[in-house]
Design an enzyme around this catalytic site. Structure first.
Site, PDB file in Angstrom:
ATOM      1  N   ARG A 198      26.198  54.876 104.573  1.00 48.50           N
ATOM      2  CA  ARG A 198      26.400  55.751 105.734  1.00 48.50           C
ATOM      3  C   ARG A 198      27.635  55.343 106.531  1.00 48.50           C
ATOM      4  NH1 ARG A 198      20.298  56.920 108.111  1.00 48.50           N
ATOM      5  NH2 ARG A 198      19.252  57.030 106.097  1.00 48.50           N
ATOM      6  N   GLU A 202      22.142  67.066 103.411  1.00 47.61           N
ATOM      7  CA  GLU A 202      21.764  67.183 104.819  1.00 47.61           C
ATOM      8  C   GLU A 202      22.877  66.637 105.708  1.00 47.61           C
ATOM      9  OE1 GLU A 202      17.941  66.191 107.666  1.00 47.61           O
ATOM     10  OE2 GLU A 202      18.708  64.575 106.415  1.00 47.61           O
TER      11      GLU A 202
END
Length: 483
Positions: free
Chosen positions: A100, A171
């Site tokens: 991330r 997403e």
């Protein structure tokens, strides 16, 4: 590149792709034409976008867990268990925290250390490090569509790899995967990086491959007023549609009052479709996802199941296309595969019992929908005004001015002046408006609802109520009443 809400040209997109694919060695595995051929061979029942269309047309709510571990074979074993034992309708791959932050070196160490330890030492699946081959191995081992779920401000390389790997949903968004997740990333940078992710999906759509995109609805997961999260979802849907995305799932995180939650989800779907059509995006298929309670959970497993089933009931009665499942281990940490499957089974049972049932319109529901729509419109109208018609520029300016303000967001580019709190029925209202551009009528409505609570509890409306509300569900109730 300069930020504007305009579809990237092929030249702009392919020029940036060359840089993106060099960020980590597995980027070399991505061949767009070969990926298109691979994706076209995936059966409809394993295509996320197509399965969502089917669910929407049938009027049923489908269940999807969160799950991801460091080692490839263990990740496959986990997903198969959630598919076969849990009965999930869609599968996730929750991506680890190093990915991330684009720290792929540390992912590599995490994989090696996990192999040595014989258990996952990462909090998710390091998709970039495993590359296209690894992602395909996961897809080919299961019978359901796969989605990457993460929290990545710069998801460009991850998007390239997972889509080429056959995962047909991603997403996130430039707001929802920045402001709740990062401290130092500018809004402009994350919007540009997510334009890239959306343009990639748009490219695949042009080749006849359907891929779903899902803005992350719950944001910080803590007392986010429905109009604020809906404004973010609608904004990200519009930005995605401009880049050519045709299948969008807008999301919402449960606040806890059934009437407000049902109103919020219905408003989100209606206003997303209204804004898309108003700006000329007539061929976008919109679905909705309802996230089970994203705040603190009770530690007792039986109580946790109570939270899970209550949320599922709201999702079903609201008519959500999909519900994101929590587990009875939520308060403790990363769940075992058994606990994760148990959450899905409880969810599916409630969905099966409520199939076809909807909350009918009532005076209360109608009022709540009118309030949410009016509040959302105030925010979006101001964003278009700030951007002089350009929503991407308007978004940057909305954060600079506090027009868009996410409660408890860690980003230094978030004003943090707006403060939410529950009213006497548990609906999330605005305690401090900050610079959120509401009419006096809307502000008064919020104030009146909070005064009702103050009177009932025999105390002033204050920040103490906010603190009490944050911890309430973990202690066994929705509203943080004074002890």
């Amino acid at each position: 590149m300069e930020l504007k809400n305009k579809k990237w040209t092929d030249e702009e997109f392919h020029k940036q792709r060359e840089e993106v694919l060099q960020q980590w060695p597995t980027g070399k595995e991505v061949d767009l034409q070969e990926a298109v051929d691979y994706l076209k061979k995936i059966p409809a029942e394993k295509n996320f976008a197509e399965k969502l269309v089917l669910a929407k047309k049938k009027g049923i709510t489908m269940a999807q867990p969160r799950a991801g571990v460091a080692l490839l074979d263990e990740h496959i074993e986990l997903l198969r268990y959630l598919q076969d034992e849990g009965g999930a309708d869609f599968l996730p791959s929750t991506i680890d925290a190093y990915t991330r932050q684009n720290r792929y070196d540390e992912c590599e160490n995490g994989i090696k250390e996990s192999e040595k330890a014989g258990r996952s030492l990462l909090n998710g699946f390091p998709g970039v490090n495993y590359g296209v081959k690894g992602c395909r191995k996961v897809l080919e081992a299961v019978n359901l569509p796969l989605q990457a779920r993460h929290g990545t401000p710069d998801s460009r390389l991850l998007a390239e790899i997972i889509h080429a790997g056959g995962w047909t949903s991603n997403e996130g968004g430039g707001i929802s995967y920045n402001v709740p997740y990062a401290k130092n990333v500018t809004i402009e940078k994350s919007l540009l990086d997510w334009q890239y992710c959306d343009r990639l999906v748009g490219f695949y759509e042009e080749q006849g491959v359907h891929i779903n995109r899902e803005p992350f609805g719950p944001l910080t997961g803590t007392l986010v007023p429905p109009s604020m999260s809906n404004a973010v979802g609608i904004t990200e849907a519009l930005l995605a549609a401009e880049q050519g995305v045709k299948n969008i799932t807008v999301g919402y995180g449960e606040c806890g009052n059934m009437i407000q939650d049902i109103a919020a989800l219905r408003c989100l779907e209606e206003q997303t479709n209204e804004y898309l059509k108003a700006y000329g995006y007539n061929d976008v298929f919109v679905t909705t996802v309802f996230h089970q309670w994203m705040g603190g959970f009770p530690q007792d497993e039986s109580k946790a199941f109570g939270v899970i089933v209550t949320a599922t009931t709201i999702a079903a009665l609201a008519g959500a296309t999909k519900v994101i499942v929590k587990t009875p281990h939520e308060a403790i940490g990363i769940p075992t595969k058994e606990a994760n499957a148990a959450g899905i089974k409880a969810t599916k049972m409630a969905l099966n019992m409520l199939e076809g049932q909807r909350m009918p319109m009532s005076k209360e529901l109608e009022t709540e929908m009118a309030v949410i729509k009016a509040e959302t419109k105030c925010i979006l109208d101001k964003m278009f005004e700030l951007g002089k018609g350009d929503l991407a520029i308007g978004t940057v300016k909305a954060f600079e001015t506090g027009v868009m303000d996410i409660p408890f967001g860690p980003s230094k580019y978030n004003a943090g002046k707006m403060m939410p709190v529950r009213d006497n029925l548990g609906c999330v209202r605005y305690l401090e408006f900050g610079n959120v551009p509401f009419t006096e009528e809307i502000k008064n409505y919020n104030r009146e609802r909070l005064q009702e609570r103050a009177k009932f509890e025999g105390r002033d409306v204050s920040f103490q109520m906010v603190i009490d509300d944050i911890f309430a569900v973990g202690k066994g109730r929705l509203i943080g009443r004074p002890e």
